[in-house]
Design an enzyme around this catalytic site. Structure first.
Site, PDB file in Angstrom:
ATOM      1  N   LEU A 131       0.383  -1.435  -0.251  1.00 23.20           N
ATOM      2  CA  LEU A 131      -0.150  -0.403   0.541  1.00 23.20           C
ATOM      3  C   LEU A 131       0.681   0.961   0.374  1.00 23.20           C
ATOM      4  O   LEU A 131       0.063   2.444   0.165  1.00 23.20           O
ATOM      5  CB  LEU A 131      -1.099  -0.261   1.535  1.00 23.20           C
ATOM      6  CG  LEU A 131      -1.662  -1.208   1.288  1.00 23.20           C
ATOM      7  CD1 LEU A 131      -2.862  -1.256   2.741  1.00 23.20           C
ATOM      8  CD2 LEU A 131      -2.791  -1.455   0.112  1.00 23.20           C
ATOM      9  N   ALA A 132       2.103   1.309   0.574  1.00 19.29           N
ATOM     10  CA  ALA A 132       3.058   2.338   0.839  1.00 19.29           C
ATOM     11  C   ALA A 132       4.480   2.070   0.637  1.00 19.29           C
ATOM     12  O   ALA A 132       4.940   1.185  -0.098  1.00 19.29           O
ATOM     13  CB  ALA A 132       2.191   2.773   1.769  1.00 19.29           C
ATOM     14  N   ASP A 280       1.354  -8.197  11.794  1.00 19.02           N
ATOM     15  CA  ASP A 280       1.685  -8.360  10.386  1.00 19.02           C
ATOM     16  C   ASP A 280       3.047  -7.893  11.057  1.00 19.02           C
ATOM     17  O   ASP A 280       3.547  -7.300  10.555  1.00 19.02           O
ATOM     18  CB  ASP A 280       1.240  -6.957   9.420  1.00 19.02           C
ATOM     19  CG  ASP A 280       1.593  -7.447   8.361  1.00 19.02           C
ATOM     20  OD1 ASP A 280       2.013  -8.456   7.664  1.00 19.02           O
ATOM     21  OD2 ASP A 280       1.652  -6.768   7.464  1.00 19.02           O
TER      22      ASP A 280
END
Length: 495
Positions: A131-132, A280
């Site tokens: 995502l980044a 995560d």
């Protein structure tokens, strides 16, 4: 756009169909016709080719597809090794956004150009994820910071990606009715909006830092709110080596066993005591370093976008289950596994949770570490029991799915460090379970006498664990001295 969607769908279907071929390979291929060795090699080749195609698909479509690929890469107990090892690269080597795209996001969110905000800004990212990506920079006041910048198109594309995945999963279900993977889509729907909000990530980071402030070995980088938005997160820059990098630890005189113990304590506290779990913990998100002032080893916890909040009922049942597993109380293992949704599949549930064979669970998971033979047996059985595993995952509480993922990532780290399934890690878990259950029981009663009784039982149980740990330590020292004496006798010093 339509052409791209067709191509995407065809590639996804191909990868999923190849996955289905593997999952059913033990069921449909007859080793007597082809020879067991030839069949095994052929199947492994198909899996590796399909896994690479799936990885290419995720990288080509980025965003949500990489996130799902990362999730699949963590399912060591479920998928073949060819898939998990291939997809694990998505944790730290995802495709990068260009500097032009990075400048655009910063300009849109912070209203200024990069050179107005920073003295220096490294063009090459420290790491890129689904995502980044993160860049190192220096502010005008001299602070060195890490700048997390969201990929520009991921917000707009994510809902379309999830819809397409839902259609494909439904199509696979039509082909293979025994398999139920809709839970994977449901989890993406629920978690992705939270992960795309970097302000939520900053709040999670501050919450876990406060929650675990009594651990002097834990470092959570400070968030700089004045330059943070939903798509840009500014935080303190903290350097270190990845937690699975034994060479880095040896070069920096960091005790591998101590790091493993600290990691176990930290996650036991999150899961059993607080019910607020960082989900995560892949090696790119967990760093180790020597504290620049004290020289003590520290764990640096990064990427706080994905947390699981456990309900009190789930957390307490999970505490009881692990206590039962650690102390080999099989009646209570069955009881609490079934309370957590396992039903008649509770033996499979216990094996998935511990990553041990059913024989080891019955003997006691703290009695002996996992062997290479047992690990191979577990992986082979995973293919045999895939329909049951799929059924189980679709019936357990949604909270359990991220706990499974977290457990697998932590076991991967322990395996890389060579510290898996040590007795001390189970004892630390048991301590946290005892504290959590005692705190709950004290909260339920208003009687001073009853609270005192609970506190006494808690102290006594913790003392028993400390005594057991001391005995294990003494036995270890005695064994070491015996081995040393034996070596001295076998290899006498030269005259």
């Amino acid at each position: 756009m339509a052409r791209r969607a067709v191509k995407l769908a065809s590639w996804t279907s191909m990868a999923l169909a190849a996955s289905g071929f593997y999952l059913y390979s033990n069921k449909y291929l007859d080793p007597n016709d082809f020879g067991a060795v030839r069949v095994g090699r052929a199947v492994a080749t198909v899996h590796l080719r399909s896994a690479r195609r799936l990885c290419e698909l995720c990288c080509a479509n980025r965003g949500t597809f990489i996130k799902v690929g990362q999730h699949l890469g963590a399912l060591d107990y479920l998928l073949p090794q060819e898939y998990t090892s291939t997809l694990k690269v998505l944790h730290s080597q995802a495709p990068q956004s260009s500097m032009q795209e990075v400048r655009q996001v910063i300009r849109e969110d912070l209203g200024k150009e990069i050179h107005d905000l920073f003295v220096s800004f490294d063009d090459t990212p420290l790491g890129a994820a689904s995502l980044a990506q993160v860049h190192k920079a220096v502010l005008h006041d001299g602070r060195t910071v890490a700048v997390k910048v969201q990929h520009p198109k991921v917000q707009a594309q994510s809902s379309k990606d999830i819809l397409l995945m839902e259609v494909l999963v439904l199509a696979v279900k039509q082909l293979f009715p025994e398999f139920e993977f809709m839970w994977l889509v449901d989890e993406a729907k629920k978690n992705l909006p939270l992960e795309l909000d970097f302000l939520n990530e900053g709040r999670n980071a501050e919450k876990v830092a406060q929650m675990l402030k009594h651990f002097d070995f834990l470092k959570v980088p400070q968030i700089y709110w004045e330059l943070s938005t939903k798509r840009v997160l500014l935080m303190e820059f903290v350097d270190g080596g990845q937690v699975n990098d034994r060479d880095y630890m040896e070069r920096n005189n960091i005790d591998v066993n101590q790091i493993s113990r600290h990691l176990g304590k930290m996650y036991s506290e999150m899961i059993f005591v607080n019910g607020f779990v960082h989900c995560d913990p892949h090696p790119g998100n967990v760093l180790v370093r020597k504290h620049p002032d004290t020289g003590k080893a520290e764990i640096v916890l990064l990427d706080h976008g994905l947390y699981q909040v456990l309900t009190e009922e789930f957390r307490l049942d999970y505490c009881h289950l692990w206590q039962s597993l650690i102390w080999t109380d099989m009646k209570r293992v069955k009881k609490y596994s079934q309370r957590l949704g396992a039903g008649d599949l509770y033996p499979l549930f216990a094996c998935m949770l511990t990553a041990r064979s059913w024989n080891s669970v019955n003997r006691g998971i703290s009695q002996a570490p996992v062997t290479a033979t047992e690990a191979s047996e577990i992986r082979n059985n995973a293919a045999t029991y895939l329909p049951q595993i799929s059924q189980l995952l679709s019936h357990v509480p949604r909270q359990m799915l991220l706990i499974f993922k977290t457990n697998d990532l932590l076991r991967g780290i322990e395996a890389a460090l060579g510290t898996r399934a040590s007795a001390s890690s189970f004892l630390n878990m048991s301590r946290c379970c005892i504290r959590a259950l005692a705190a709950h029981n004290k909260k339920k009663t208003c009687s001073f006498f009853r609270r005192t009784q609970i506190s006494f039982n808690e102290a006594f149980n913790l003392w028993q664990i400390n005594l057991h740990e001391l005995i294990l330590h003494v036995k270890g020292l005695r064994l070491a001295s015996w081995l040393l004496a034996l070596l001295c006798w076998l290899l006498p010093a030269p005259h």
